[in-house]
Scaffold this motif. Structure first.
Motif, PDB file in Angstrom:
ATOM      1  N   LYS A 139       0.845  -1.195   0.000  1.00 29.56           N
ATOM      2  CA  LYS A 139       0.000   0.000   0.000  1.00 29.56           C
ATOM      3  C   LYS A 139       0.881   1.245   0.000  1.00 29.56           C
ATOM      4  O   LYS A 139       1.824   1.337   0.783  1.00 29.56           O
ATOM      5  CB  LYS A 139      -0.907   0.019   1.226  1.00 29.56           C
ATOM      6  CG  LYS A 139      -1.836   1.221   1.269  1.00 29.56           C
ATOM      7  CD  LYS A 139      -2.768   1.170   2.464  1.00 29.56           C
ATOM      8  CE  LYS A 139      -3.682   2.383   2.455  1.00 29.56           C
ATOM      9  NZ  LYS A 139      -4.564   2.396   3.626  1.00 29.56           N
ATOM     10  N   GLU A 140       0.571   2.195  -0.867  1.00 25.61           N
ATOM     11  CA  GLU A 140       1.241   3.487  -0.879  1.00 25.61           C
ATOM     12  C   GLU A 140       0.454   4.414   0.044  1.00 25.61           C
ATOM     13  O   GLU A 140      -0.647   4.839  -0.288  1.00 25.61           O
ATOM     14  CB  GLU A 140       1.309   4.040  -2.299  1.00 25.61           C
ATOM     15  CG  GLU A 140       2.171   3.185  -3.218  1.00 25.61           C
ATOM     16  CD  GLU A 140       2.249   3.712  -4.643  1.00 25.61           C
ATOM     17  OE1 GLU A 140       1.970   4.905  -4.878  1.00 25.61           O
ATOM     18  OE2 GLU A 140       2.580   2.899  -5.530  1.00 25.61           O
ATOM     19  N   VAL A 141       1.016   4.703   1.210  1.00 29.78           N
ATOM     20  CA  VAL A 141       0.314   5.506   2.211  1.00 29.78           C
ATOM     21  C   VAL A 141       0.333   6.980   1.837  1.00 29.78           C
ATOM     22  O   VAL A 141      -0.694   7.649   1.885  1.00 29.78           O
ATOM     23  CB  VAL A 141       0.921   5.287   3.624  1.00 29.78           C
ATOM     24  CG1 VAL A 141       0.238   6.162   4.647  1.00 29.78           C
ATOM     25  CG2 VAL A 141       0.832   3.813   4.008  1.00 29.78           C
ATOM     26  N   ASN A 156       5.157   3.911   2.902  1.00 28.89           N
ATOM     27  CA  ASN A 156       4.450   2.806   2.269  1.00 28.89           C
ATOM     28  C   ASN A 156       4.386   1.625   3.222  1.00 28.89           C
ATOM     29  O   ASN A 156       5.109   1.574   4.218  1.00 28.89           O
ATOM     30  CB  ASN A 156       5.178   2.351   0.986  1.00 28.89           C
ATOM     31  CG  ASN A 156       5.232   3.422  -0.063  1.00 28.89           C
ATOM     32  OD1 ASN A 156       4.231   4.051  -0.379  1.00 28.89           O
ATOM     33  ND2 ASN A 156       6.411   3.664  -0.612  1.00 28.89           N
TER      34      ASN A 156
END
Length: 73
Positions: free
Chosen positions: A10-12, A27
Motif C-alpha cells: 500500500k502506498e500511504v 508505504n
C-alpha cells in the motif's frame, strides 16, 4: 550478492519530492516475502530505485506518532 525482493502492499503517502523526481514516501512493504511493515524511504519515479530508509512495525509507528504529537514543532 542476492537481490532484494519487495512488494509495495500500500502506498500511504508522499512526504516530499525532489527536483529530480525522487519522492520520500511512507508505504507498507513486504521485504523478501516477509510480513509487511511500514517503510519510510526515497524512491525514484517508478519505484525502480530506492534510497536508504527505515522500516517500522505498527507498534513502532504508533510510538513514533506519540513522540511527534508531543513535540512542539
Amino acid at each position: 550478492m542476492s537481490s532484494i525482493k519487495y512488494d509495495i502492499v500500500k502506498e500511504v503517502g508522499i512526504i516530499s519530492t525532489t527536483t529530480s523526481g525522487w519522492k520520500k514516501e511512507l508505504n507498507i512493504i513486504s521485504w523478501n516475502n516477509r510480513e509487511p511493515k511500514y517503510d519510510l524511504r526515497d524512491w525514484s519515479a517508478e519505484h525502480e530505485k530506492m534510497g536508504k530508509g527505515i522500516t517500522l512495525t505498527a507498534e513502532e509507528l504508533k510510538s513514533l506518532k506519540e513522540l511527534l504529537n508531543n513535540m512542539d514543532i
